[in-house]
Design an enzyme around this catalytic site. Structure first.
Site, PDB file in Angstrom:
ATOM      1  N   CYS A  69     -20.207 -28.137 -19.863  1.00 16.99           N
ATOM      2  CA  CYS A  69     -19.633 -29.278 -20.578  1.00 16.99           C
ATOM      3  C   CYS A  69     -20.291 -30.561 -20.094  1.00 16.99           C
ATOM      4  O   CYS A  69     -20.772 -30.643 -18.963  1.00 16.99           O
ATOM      5  CB  CYS A  69     -18.148 -29.379 -20.281  1.00 16.99           C
ATOM      6  SG  CYS A  69     -17.256 -27.963 -20.870  1.00 16.99           S
ATOM      7  N   TYR A 103     -19.178 -15.141 -26.236  1.00 17.52           N
ATOM      8  CA  TYR A 103     -18.569 -15.712 -25.030  1.00 17.52           C
ATOM      9  C   TYR A 103     -17.182 -15.115 -24.819  1.00 17.52           C
ATOM     10  O   TYR A 103     -16.288 -15.274 -25.659  1.00 17.52           O
ATOM     11  CB  TYR A 103     -18.518 -17.230 -25.239  1.00 17.52           C
ATOM     12  CG  TYR A 103     -17.905 -18.108 -24.186  1.00 17.52           C
ATOM     13  CD1 TYR A 103     -17.761 -17.724 -22.856  1.00 17.52           C
ATOM     14  CD2 TYR A 103     -17.471 -19.391 -24.533  1.00 17.52           C
ATOM     15  CE1 TYR A 103     -17.208 -18.585 -21.915  1.00 17.52           C
ATOM     16  CE2 TYR A 103     -16.923 -20.257 -23.601  1.00 17.52           C
ATOM     17  CZ  TYR A 103     -16.781 -19.843 -22.296  1.00 17.52           C
ATOM     18  OH  TYR A 103     -16.228 -20.700 -21.376  1.00 17.52           O
ATOM     19  N   ASP A 133     -14.632 -20.527 -11.424  1.00 16.87           N
ATOM     20  CA  ASP A 133     -16.079 -20.424 -11.595  1.00 16.87           C
ATOM     21  C   ASP A 133     -16.779 -21.632 -10.963  1.00 16.87           C
ATOM     22  O   ASP A 133     -17.810 -21.485 -10.309  1.00 16.87           O
ATOM     23  CB  ASP A 133     -16.379 -20.342 -13.100  1.00 16.87           C
ATOM     24  CG  ASP A 133     -17.835 -20.125 -13.418  1.00 16.87           C
ATOM     25  OD1 ASP A 133     -18.556 -19.579 -12.560  1.00 16.87           O
ATOM     26  OD2 ASP A 133     -18.259 -20.494 -14.522  1.00 16.87           O
ATOM     27  N   HIS A 143     -13.875 -17.455 -18.808  1.00 18.28           N
ATOM     28  CA  HIS A 143     -13.092 -18.640 -18.440  1.00 18.28           C
ATOM     29  C   HIS A 143     -11.655 -18.623 -18.957  1.00 18.28           C
ATOM     30  O   HIS A 143     -10.963 -19.639 -18.905  1.00 18.28           O
ATOM     31  CB  HIS A 143     -13.809 -19.928 -18.918  1.00 18.28           C
ATOM     32  CG  HIS A 143     -15.099 -20.166 -18.185  1.00 18.28           C
ATOM     33  ND1 HIS A 143     -16.236 -20.625 -18.803  1.00 18.28           N
ATOM     34  CD2 HIS A 143     -15.426 -20.007 -16.893  1.00 18.28           C
ATOM     35  CE1 HIS A 143     -17.214 -20.738 -17.915  1.00 18.28           C
ATOM     36  NE2 HIS A 143     -16.739 -20.360 -16.747  1.00 18.28           N
TER      37      HIS A 143
END
Ligand code: ADP
Ligand code: SF4
Length: 691
Positions: free
Chosen positions: A30, A169, A265, A172
């Protein structure tokens, strides 16, 4: 010249139909830019490719309006309207010889859809996970078919936009594919629920769909959290995480593996060491012939070589190390290891995303400024004239101002009062878990020592009189700030009563040459945190190590509330509890009274008392700007002293983060010699289209 030991890092890697020029892989991260600041985003990613990263990925790119994460600024690939933005990014990366990757995502129950107002989608009826009073609806077969189509269309658009790597994906705990995979979130009884193969079905289908759609030209990467760090309640490296890799082993063209959640993470250096994910992801390579990429805040080329040689990963994944130093690969390639600006693991970069503002970095002041200010992380235009600059104070602001002015070719004198360089980057690096913060000074000192046009003096506490006597025309004061001893802070707007003559400390007593620990009396200690970032919590941790009873009192509802923006808050809380610190949340400190403090509930005002042998006030700071004010008063003497300009920067200007101080120092140097018009916005703005 490159050290041959590092040759292995520069071997090309084949990823499906494309080839990466080396093993340096900027994983999706991000940046607080996304669809809102696309020119900034394209320029920033282009600089990474210029710095040698073989693969440069976007942040997550929402595939559809049924999962959008307003107010966060991620990328969007909802329809063709998004393509020009994304094309700008791929062109910027390609122009520098990199491969561009896009992380397609449907955020499922992680998306509140505040903008689109669509009902969120999930495998089962679930409360959405961002705290809003909304539930996601269980997807039926039509929804599943729709999702597959949306993903396929997004993949086709990604290919059209020029991407070389397209992601599927499931990581997360933020993506619908991980939600389907997870027993926690998936209570379906159809062929998409129950057994692992059923829960994996949608991921498998979407991987196959994506390969069929774009696999001729694009590599299909699978980002997967092999461990959720939830023990039996979650996917784990010994359990279902491993089974997923076994079952899908050869399906993706690349495995991008990590742990979940994002907090786990991207742990800060305070809570996790470099390479800490190796123990979770290490098994993946043994189950697939496809390239594997992982992350671990690697900044040392030796560590990178080790993980490749040990067969832990094929490509060195990096988000933060590539933010702190976009030119990290180039520096290794050119044998300039000492020039690598190492990430300090503070997550100030994450705070940009958390507040929906363009990314910033403690170590790299140019991060996020590539397009709007035209700042390059390595190059800075030479100054027009070789003028002389006096920098007073050798903390983060002063060191960066001196370094960058030196890089511009100015004649710089840098004076520091104490016997050591670094200011707060030195002092705070001595606090528990913050040793890497010293890298802020280390890198700058390394660069400064190479600059013959910078003179550096330690043990030089300057006064206004000294400065008037030197006759150096440009003076920049970077003398930092001191913690207040009167209790004025975020909530306290008048001095606390009862502080005179009792044991009252501030962080300064424990930093630098402060002998606070030696002066602490026996008895219970109270840390009053009315500031809210790291200092209150980290001092409580330090004091608890002395074996005394420590209570942390804060008006906030959680401990160290702003560490939420650096994704550390739950870890801070846990660590303090484990250290035996008592937490008094939502509590104001109203007075010191002998061997006690008076408290009040922050909501009701209900009073309480607490035994307190010594009080540590972490409230706010006051700029150390006496020299500046003294010089301002004597402005009439500047002419005869030869002073032409005077500025304050960093904490001496307005106390803030180390990142803000480094930025202020850098900005001073960049703007040196420029006429600044306060009426004009000092950077380019992204256009907003009407209609
Ligand atoms: P910043 O984060 O803004 O760089 P710091 O507090 O980290 O601020 O650094 C300020 C530095 O300035 C400290 O190292 C301090 O010793 C130094 N300093 C303070 N007063 C003087 C002075 N009068 N002369 C020279 N150096 C000073
Ligand atoms: Fe590293 Fe901190 Fe920069 Fe993020 S902000 S890249 S953690 S130095």
């Amino acid at each position: 010249m490159r050290d041959p030991r590092y040759d292995i890092l520069f071997e090309p890697v084949r990823i499906g139909p494309v080839t990466a020029r080396n093993r340096f892989y900027q994983v999706p991260h991000c940046c607080g830019m996304g669809y809102r600041y696309p020119s900034s985003s394209a320029a920033m990613r282009g600089v990474k490719a210029e710095g040698g990263w073989a693969v440069v990925c976007t942040e997550e790119a929402e595939i559809h309006h049924s999962a959008e994460v307003t107010p966060y600024l991620e990328n969007r690939i909802w329809d063709d309207q998004d393509l020009p933005h994304l094309r700008a990014l791929t062109e910027a990366v390609h122009a520098q010889g990199g491969l561009a990757g896009i992380e397609l995502v449907h955020n499922g129950q992680h998306a509140a859809n505040h903008y689109s107002r669509e009902v969120p989608l999930a495998p089962s009826h679930r409360v959405i996970d961002n705290g809003a009073p909304l539930q996601a609806r269980a997807m039926d077969k039509t929804d599943i078919a729709n999702l597959r189509r949306w993903h396929r269309q997004a993949a086709l658009r990604a290919r059209e936009a020029g991407f070389d790597i397209v992601y599927v994906y499931a990581g997360h705990d933020m993506t619908v594919l991980q939600h389907f995979l997870s027993r926690r979130h998936n209570e379906r009884t159809d062929e998409y629920g129950g057994s692992l193969e059923n829960r994996l079905r949608l991921t498998r289908e979407i991987l196959i769909d994506t390969k069929e759609a774009v696999g001729d030209r694009c590599a299909v990467a699978f980002r997967f959290a092999v461990d959720e760090l939830l023990g039996e309640d979650g996917i784990s490296a010994e359990g279902e995480g491993r089974e997923v890799v076994e079952r899908l082993a050869e399906l993706p063209d690349l495995w991008d593996v990590n742990v979940s959640t994002w907090q786990n993470d991207s742990q800060t250096a305070r809570f996790a060491e470099e390479g800490y994910q190796e123990r979770y992801i290490g098994f993946v390579k043994s189950l697939t012939t496809k390239p594997v990429v992982g992350v671990g805040r690697y900044t040392s080329p030796d560590a990178m070589v080790r993980v490749v040689k040990q067969g832990i990963m094929d490509m060195i994944g990096a988000a933060r190390p590539s933010i702190a130093d976009p030119f990290l690969p180039k520096k290794i390639e050119e044998g300039r290891i000492e020039d690598i600006r190492e990430c300090i693991g503070c997550n100030i970069c994450v705070s940009g995303d958390e507040v929906s503002a363009p990314i910033r970095c403690t170590q790299n002041p140019t991060m996020g400024e590539e397009w709007r200010r035209g700042w390059h992380p390595e190059a800075i235009p030479p100054a027009r004239n070789r003028e002389r600059v006096l920098v007073v104070g050798g903390g983060p602001a002063g060191l960066e101002a001196a370094r960058a002015c030196g890089q511009r070719g100015l004649e710089v004198v840098l004076a520091e009062a104490s016997g050591a360089w670094g200011g707060r980057s030195l002092h705070e690096s001595r606090l528990p878990g913050l040793s890497s913060w010293g890298r802020v000074k280390d890198w700058r000192l390394g660069q400064l020592h190479k600059l013959a046009n910078v003179e550096m003096y330690l043990a030089s506490r300057l006064t206004a009189e000294d400065i008037l006597g030197y006759g150096i025309p440009h003076v920049v004061i970077a003398t930092g700030a001191a913690w207040r001893r009167d209790g004025i802070g975020r909530n306290g707007f008048r001095p606390l009563p009862g502080l005179d003559g009792t044991a009252v400390f501030t962080p300064d007593d424990f930093l630098g040459e402060g002998d606070g620990l030696d002066r602490l009396p026996e008895g219970p200690l109270v840390v009053y945190d009315d500031e809210g970032y790291v200092m209150g919590g980290v001092l409580a941790e330090l004091l608890a190590k002395t074996g005394r009873a420590v209570t942390l009192v804060t008006p906030a509802a959680v401990v160290s509330p702003w560490t939420d923006k650096t994704m550390e808050q739950p870890f801070v809380h846990k660590r303090l509890v484990q250290a035996g610190v008592t937490l008094r949340l939502s509590t104001l400190l109203t007075a010191r009274d002998g061997d006690a403090v008076d408290l009040a509930c922050a909501y009701t005002g209900a009073p309480a008392r607490l035994d307190c042998a010594a009080l540590v006030l972490v409230t706010s700071r006051r700029p150390r700007d006496e020299i500046y004010l003294d010089l301002k008063v004597r402005e009439a003497q500047w002419g005869e002293s030869g002073i032409e300009s005077l500025r304050t920067i960093g904490d001496c200007h307005a106390p803030a983060t180390i990142a803000a101080a480094v930025y202020a120092g850098h900005r001073y140097a960049r703007e040196f010699g420029e006429a600044i018009d306060p009426d004009v916005t000092p950077f380019r703005r992204e256009a907003i289209r009407v209609g």
